[in-house]
Design a protein around this motif. Structure first.
Motif, PDB file in Angstrom:
ATOM      1  N   ASP A 129       0.866  -1.187   0.000  1.00  9.65           N
ATOM      2  CA  ASP A 129       0.000   0.000   0.000  1.00  9.65           C
ATOM      3  C   ASP A 129       0.900   1.233   0.000  1.00  9.65           C
ATOM      4  OD1 ASP A 129      -1.639   2.221   0.727  1.00  9.65           O
ATOM      5  OD2 ASP A 129      -3.123   0.852   1.584  1.00  9.65           O
ATOM      6  N   ALA A 130       1.017   1.886  -1.168  1.00 10.03           N
ATOM      7  CA  ALA A 130       1.937   3.022  -1.297  1.00 10.03           C
ATOM      8  C   ALA A 130       1.542   4.176  -0.388  1.00 10.03           C
ATOM      9  CB  ALA A 130       1.979   3.500  -2.745  1.00 10.03           C
ATOM     10  N   GLY A 131       0.240   4.412  -0.226  1.00  5.40           N
ATOM     11  CA  GLY A 131      -0.218   5.504   0.628  1.00  5.40           C
ATOM     12  C   GLY A 131       0.186   5.312   2.065  1.00  5.40           C
ATOM     13  N   VAL A 132       0.025   4.093   2.568  1.00  9.27           N
ATOM     14  CA  VAL A 132       0.425   3.784   3.951  1.00  9.27           C
ATOM     15  C   VAL A 132       1.933   3.919   4.092  1.00  9.27           C
ATOM     16  CG1 VAL A 132       0.564   1.952   5.672  1.00  9.27           C
ATOM     17  CG2 VAL A 132      -1.561   2.302   4.390  1.00  9.27           C
ATOM     18  N   PHE A 133       2.673   3.467   3.085  1.00 12.36           N
ATOM     19  CA  PHE A 133       4.134   3.508   3.155  1.00 12.36           C
ATOM     20  C   PHE A 133       4.653   4.941   3.276  1.00 12.36           C
ATOM     21  CE2 PHE A 133       8.312   3.885   1.202  1.00 12.36           C
ATOM     22  CZ  PHE A 133       9.025   2.888   1.847  1.00 12.36           C
ATOM     23  N   VAL A 134       4.192   5.847   2.391  1.00 16.44           N
ATOM     24  CA  VAL A 134       4.722   7.216   2.428  1.00 16.44           C
ATOM     25  C   VAL A 134       4.290   7.929   3.712  1.00 16.44           C
ATOM     26  CG1 VAL A 134       4.846   7.389  -0.085  1.00 16.44           C
ATOM     27  CG2 VAL A 134       2.786   8.201   1.091  1.00 16.44           C
ATOM     28  N   THR A 135       3.101   7.614   4.193  1.00 13.16           N
ATOM     29  CA  THR A 135       2.637   8.237   5.441  1.00 13.16           C
ATOM     30  C   THR A 135       3.483   7.774   6.613  1.00 13.16           C
ATOM     31  OG1 THR A 135       0.379   8.389   4.582  1.00 13.16           O
ATOM     32  CG2 THR A 135       0.662   8.556   6.963  1.00 13.16           C
ATOM     33  N   ARG A 136       3.743   6.482   6.703  1.00 13.06           N
ATOM     34  CA  ARG A 136       4.543   5.935   7.804  1.00 13.06           C
ATOM     35  C   ARG A 136       5.975   6.451   7.763  1.00 13.06           C
ATOM     36  NH1 ARG A 136       2.695  -0.477   7.978  1.00 13.06           N
ATOM     37  NH2 ARG A 136       0.702  -0.133   9.060  1.00 13.06           N
ATOM     38  N   ASN A 137       6.467   6.770   6.571  1.00 11.47           N
ATOM     39  CA  ASN A 137       7.850   7.227   6.447  1.00 11.47           C
ATOM     40  C   ASN A 137       7.978   8.752   6.475  1.00 11.47           C
ATOM     41  OD1 ASN A 137       9.971   4.908   5.774  1.00 11.47           O
ATOM     42  ND2 ASN A 137       7.988   4.303   4.925  1.00 11.47           N
ATOM     43  N   GLY A 138       6.917   9.428   6.901  1.00 10.55           N
ATOM     44  CA  GLY A 138       7.003  10.867   7.175  1.00 10.55           C
ATOM     45  C   GLY A 138       7.168  11.747   5.965  1.00 10.55           C
ATOM     46  N   THR A 139       6.332  11.570   4.966  1.00  9.71           N
ATOM     47  CA  THR A 139       6.418  12.426   3.785  1.00  9.71           C
ATOM     48  C   THR A 139       5.988  13.852   4.107  1.00  9.71           C
ATOM     49  OG1 THR A 139       5.671  12.725   1.511  1.00  9.71           O
ATOM     50  CG2 THR A 139       4.078  11.792   3.041  1.00  9.71           C
ATOM     51  N   LYS A 140       6.675  14.814   3.504  1.00 12.49           N
ATOM     52  CA  LYS A 140       6.287  16.213   3.698  1.00 12.49           C
ATOM     53  C   LYS A 140       4.996  16.518   2.964  1.00 12.49           C
ATOM     54  CE  LYS A 140       7.769  20.996   3.058  1.00 12.49           C
ATOM     55  NZ  LYS A 140       8.733  21.917   2.400  1.00 12.49           N
ATOM     56  N   SER A 141       4.742  15.824   1.857  1.00 12.27           N
ATOM     57  CA  SER A 141       3.523  16.016   1.083  1.00 12.27           C
ATOM     58  C   SER A 141       2.508  14.957   1.500  1.00 12.27           C
ATOM     59  CB  SER A 141       3.806  15.880  -0.424  1.00 12.27           C
ATOM     60  OG  SER A 141       4.811  16.774  -0.825  1.00 12.27           O
ATOM     61  N   PRO A 142       1.494  15.312   2.294  1.00 11.83           N
ATOM     62  CA  PRO A 142       0.529  14.315   2.776  1.00 11.83           C
ATOM     63  C   PRO A 142      -0.094  13.546   1.620  1.00 11.83           C
ATOM     64  CG  PRO A 142       0.197  16.427   3.881  1.00 11.83           C
ATOM     65  CD  PRO A 142       1.175  16.676   2.777  1.00 11.83           C
ATOM     66  N   PHE A 143      -0.282  12.256   1.836  1.00 14.17           N
ATOM     67  CA  PHE A 143      -0.843  11.406   0.787  1.00 14.17           C
ATOM     68  C   PHE A 143      -2.303  11.762   0.554  1.00 14.17           C
ATOM     69  CE2 PHE A 143      -3.134   7.411  -0.324  1.00 14.17           C
ATOM     70  CZ  PHE A 143      -2.652   7.293  -1.618  1.00 14.17           C
ATOM     71  N   PHE A 144      -2.642  12.029  -0.724  1.00 11.54           N
ATOM     72  CA  PHE A 144      -4.023  12.299  -1.102  1.00 11.54           C
ATOM     73  C   PHE A 144      -4.587  11.043  -1.751  1.00 11.54           C
ATOM     74  CE2 PHE A 144      -7.077  13.733  -4.427  1.00 11.54           C
ATOM     75  CZ  PHE A 144      -8.092  14.118  -3.551  1.00 11.54           C
ATOM     76  N   ASP A 145      -5.537  10.442  -1.080  1.00 10.82           N
ATOM     77  CA  ASP A 145      -6.101   9.180  -1.546  1.00 10.82           C
ATOM     78  C   ASP A 145      -7.205   9.452  -2.567  1.00 10.82           C
ATOM     79  OD1 ASP A 145      -6.691   6.536  -1.864  1.00 10.82           O
ATOM     80  OD2 ASP A 145      -7.777   6.321   0.039  1.00 10.82           O
ATOM     81  N   GLY A 146      -6.813  10.035  -3.671  1.00 11.45           N
ATOM     82  CA  GLY A 146      -7.768  10.366  -4.714  1.00 11.45           C
ATOM     83  C   GLY A 146      -7.030  10.677  -6.005  1.00 11.45           C
ATOM     84  N   TYR A 147      -7.789  10.971  -7.032  1.00 12.21           N
ATOM     85  CA  TYR A 147      -7.222  11.227  -8.356  1.00 12.21           C
ATOM     86  C   TYR A 147      -7.206  12.731  -8.620  1.00 12.21           C
ATOM     87  CZ  TYR A 147      -7.560   6.240  -9.275  1.00 12.21           C
ATOM     88  OH  TYR A 147      -7.397   4.872  -9.219  1.00 12.21           O
TER      89      TYR A 147
END
Length: 705
Positions: A282-300
């Motif tokens: 799950d790419a969204g979970v991965f970037v969130t857990r790894n502290g991305t500066k750009s919050p994951f937007f679960d949409g298109y």
């Protein structure tokens, strides 16, 4: 959040609070000194004509304004926080000056006037809308009266205080201010003859002959201006050379920001995370857990709205592929394509929200099952022919749309919460249904979709390039070494010269400034400048991504500028005055424009079609004294005396003065417009005059601000 927003979202409780506070105001006939017996804190942050400005009240107002900005999406950083404090201080100064002057003049806004205003069609809009029928748009005065009469018994002191401060006090202050200003503005008058005279003057045109000598024809060294000359000029023009208390510093900076090595280290780290992002289930979970500066937007996001570097390379990826690292401003990014689909770029929809939480308190307002049941009932009622608009007005908890029949007119993809957004953009025009969001249950109807294009869902793992501990330690050590060599102002200058550092200067630093020119905002740094004596050299001070070592080099007291301070502005004026006297002598005696030109070895020049309203003409530029002389009948057919301008000395002879027709002029409309403009500017001038005459003591610095 503003009281109006609070009213909208907490109508049940706060209408009671408003009722009690307003009834109390009406019954008690209170205005000046209203406070309900609350003990005034002893700490103050200043005085205005002897009246203390209460610190607790100041802090509360600052906090409220910060909350208002935050509710609009602003980040309250140091610079904005200080600007808000200054805004609140200035508003308190204006409020005290107006109220104190109004009291001296016997100007009041009585409880009777307040009641008559509130329960009339002239009531403030922010109040009227609470009792306006959404179907008719008519303010229901009786409903407002009855609400107050019914809801007298609330004893929620905190809410009453909030309503007083955010709704009642501003209304009262505004009405008192209007009365106060009216005394002055009603005295303004512009006679008809003055407009007619102005029209006649502005309609004139003239033709002239002139000759002149420029100040630049005399060397500056021939017109020496002394400090005594400057001081004499200052004494004759004191109002023009007032100054606030200020200080000046010299400073050296040591960069503690990220360097090339820090950037390279992060780049290598991001390279190492590419495979992990590729393999993540799950790419969204991965970037969130790894502290991305750009919050994951679960949409298109539609292609036209994606604004990132390497956009073409990113959008060429297949689902599951990863691109990067790449630089995006001060971040390094690795991105994974999740998928794509064709979607509209904007949608028009309407909805009815049956809320489950109070948006102000975040407390439950309705059970989940009750909200779902009501939303389903509304769905069935509309399917049976009930009016969507009427049901929205009656039941919707979204006060931003209920008065528009629940409609949102063409909003972009990604603006709404995910569930709402997905229903509107991934469905089709005409879709209707009940969906659940964090706010409750929505009955939605998709009315229109437009501008279809490919949209993409992408997970961005973005990391800010930050200085390492080694980078910060190196900058701190260099600053500390320099500071240890610079314990006096002379030693500071010697160390700058020895190390070939760049010494920077900042002048005119005021007590309540929050930024020094050339540095990022730092109120603590400005406070240091004022908490120490001139001649003091600082230890390293962290300001943004730099360490600063500063020496306080001087202080200017409040009052009139010294000759040294004012020299830059005054010296050219006095030098030109001396040059003008020399140039007048060169013209000597003359009886014609030709003779004046001959005496100075100049040519006679001509200019025609000069208008009195001109502020620039080729040949002599913006010399208003020449333009004015062009309409002086005393110079018609004979030369003027030498005229001292801003760039030189001139002799003018008027050849002809004529007039242009102005049949279309509406004198009465011009008079009204001029009078309106005069009255509009009087308010500002009046406030400035009150401040000029007032004794304002700003002691916020001493209070720790």
């Amino acid at each position: 959040m503003s009281i109006i927003e609070t009213l909208r979202k907490r109508a049940g409780i706060l209408v009671i609070a408003i009722a009690v506070s307003l009834i109390g105001f009406i019954v008690q006939d209170a205005f000046f000194g209203r406070g309900g017996g609350v003990k005034e804190p002893s700490k103050t942050i200043g005085k205005i004509n002897g009246t203390n400005i209460d610190r607790q009240d100041f802090d509360a107002r600052v906090k409220m304004m910060e909350a208002q900005y935050q509710s609009q999406g602003y980040r309250i950083e140091e610079g904005m926080r200080q600007e808000i404090q200054n805004q609140v201080w200035n508003s308190l100064v204006s409020r005290e000056l107006i109220l104190s002057e109004a009291k001296k003049l016997g100007i009041d806004f009585t409880s009777k006037e307040f009641s008559e205003l509130l329960f009339s069609d002239n009531a403030p809009q922010e109040f009227k809308q609470q009792f306006t029928d959404p179907k008719t748009g008519v303010y229901n005065i009786e409903a407002a009266r009855n609400a107050f009469l019914t809801l007298k018994k609330s004893k929620n002191a905190e809410q009453i205080k909030q309503v007083n401060e955010q709704l009642i006090d501003p209304i009262v202050l505004n009405q008192v201010q209007q009365k106060f200003f009216t005394i002055f503005t009603n005295g303004a008058y512009i006679p008809k003859w003055l407009i007619e005279k102005q029209n006649a003057v502005n309609g004139q045109v003239s033709d002239i002959a002139y000759t002149g000598l420029s100040y630049s024809s005399i060397a500056d060294s021939a017109a020496v201006v002394s400090d005594a000359d400057i001081n004499d000029y200052i004494q004759k023009h004191k109002d023009q050379f007032k100054q606030e208390k200020s200080r000046s510093i010299a400073f050296v900076t040591f960069n503690a920001g990220a360097n090339k090595e820090d950037s390279a280290n992060l780049w290598n780290k991001m390279e190492g995370m590419k495979q992990a992002l590729t393999d993540a289930p799950d790419a969204g979970v991965f970037v969130t857990r790894n502290g991305t500066k750009s919050p994951f937007f679960d949409g298109y996001i539609n292609k036209s709205r994606i604004q990132v570097p390497s956009k073409d390379s990113l959008l060429a990826l297949q689902p599951g592929q990863v691109y990067g690292p790449y630089y995006d401003a001060n971040t390094i990014v690795v991105a994974r394509m999740i998928g794509s689909k064709v979607l509209p770029d904007s949608v028009k929809a309407r909805h009815i929200l049956i809320g489950t939480i109070d948006l102000q308190t975040q407390q439950p307002s309705r059970t989940d099952s009750a909200a779902k049941a009501l939303a389903d009932s509304i769905k069935n009622a509309i399917a049976g022919g009930a009016s969507f608009v009427e049901l929205a007005a009656k039941y919707s908890d979204d006060l931003g749309s209920k008065d528009q029949g629940g409609e949102y007119n063409y909003f972009p993809n990604g603006q709404m919460v995910k569930e709402f957004n997905d229903f509107c953009f991934e469905g089709k025009t005409g879709d209707k249904g009940v969906i659940k969001t964090q706010f409750g249950y929505h009955y939605i109807e998709v009315q229109d979709q437009k501008n279809f294009e490919t949209a993409y869902k992408i997970a961005y793992l973005a990391k800010t390039i930050e200085p390492s501990k080694e980078t910060d330690d190196a900058a701190s050590a260099a600053a500390t070494k320099f500071a240890s060599e610079s314990r006096t102002e002379k030693a500071f200058d010697d160390a700058v010269a020895k190390n070939k550092f760049n010494k920077r200067i900042a002048d005119n630093i005021k007590e309540m400034d929050y930024q020094v020119a050339g540095l990022t905002p730092s109120r603590s740094f400005v406070k240091w400048v004022y908490e120490n004596k001139p001649g003091t050299v600082s230890d390293p001070i962290s300001v943004g991504d730099q360490y600063v070592v500063a020496a306080i080099t001087g202080e200017k007291p409040a009052g009139v500028q010294s000759a040294a301070t004012a020299k830059l502005a005054i010296e050219p004026i006095l030098r030109n005055k001396k040059k003008a006297a020399m140039l007048v002598q060169k013209f000597g005696k003359y009886s014609s424009i030709d003779e004046a030109a001959k005496n100075t070895d100049q040519q006679v020049q001509t200019t025609d079609s000069i208008r009195f309203s001109d502020n620039f003409k080729p040949g002599f530029g913006n010399e208003l004294i020449v333009i004015g002389a062009s309409f002086d009948k005393a110079y018609q057919g004979k030369p003027s005396q030498p005229l001292t301008g801003t760039t030189g000395v001139y002799v003018v002879e008027v050849k002809n003065i004529g007039a242009l027709p102005n049949d279309a002029a509406n004198v009465e409309e011009q008079r009204k417009a001029a009078l309106m403009q005069m009255r509009q500017t009087m308010g500002y001038g009046l406030m400035e005059a009150l401040k000029e005459a007032a004794n304002i003591q700003d002691t916020r610095l001493k209070a720790g601000y």
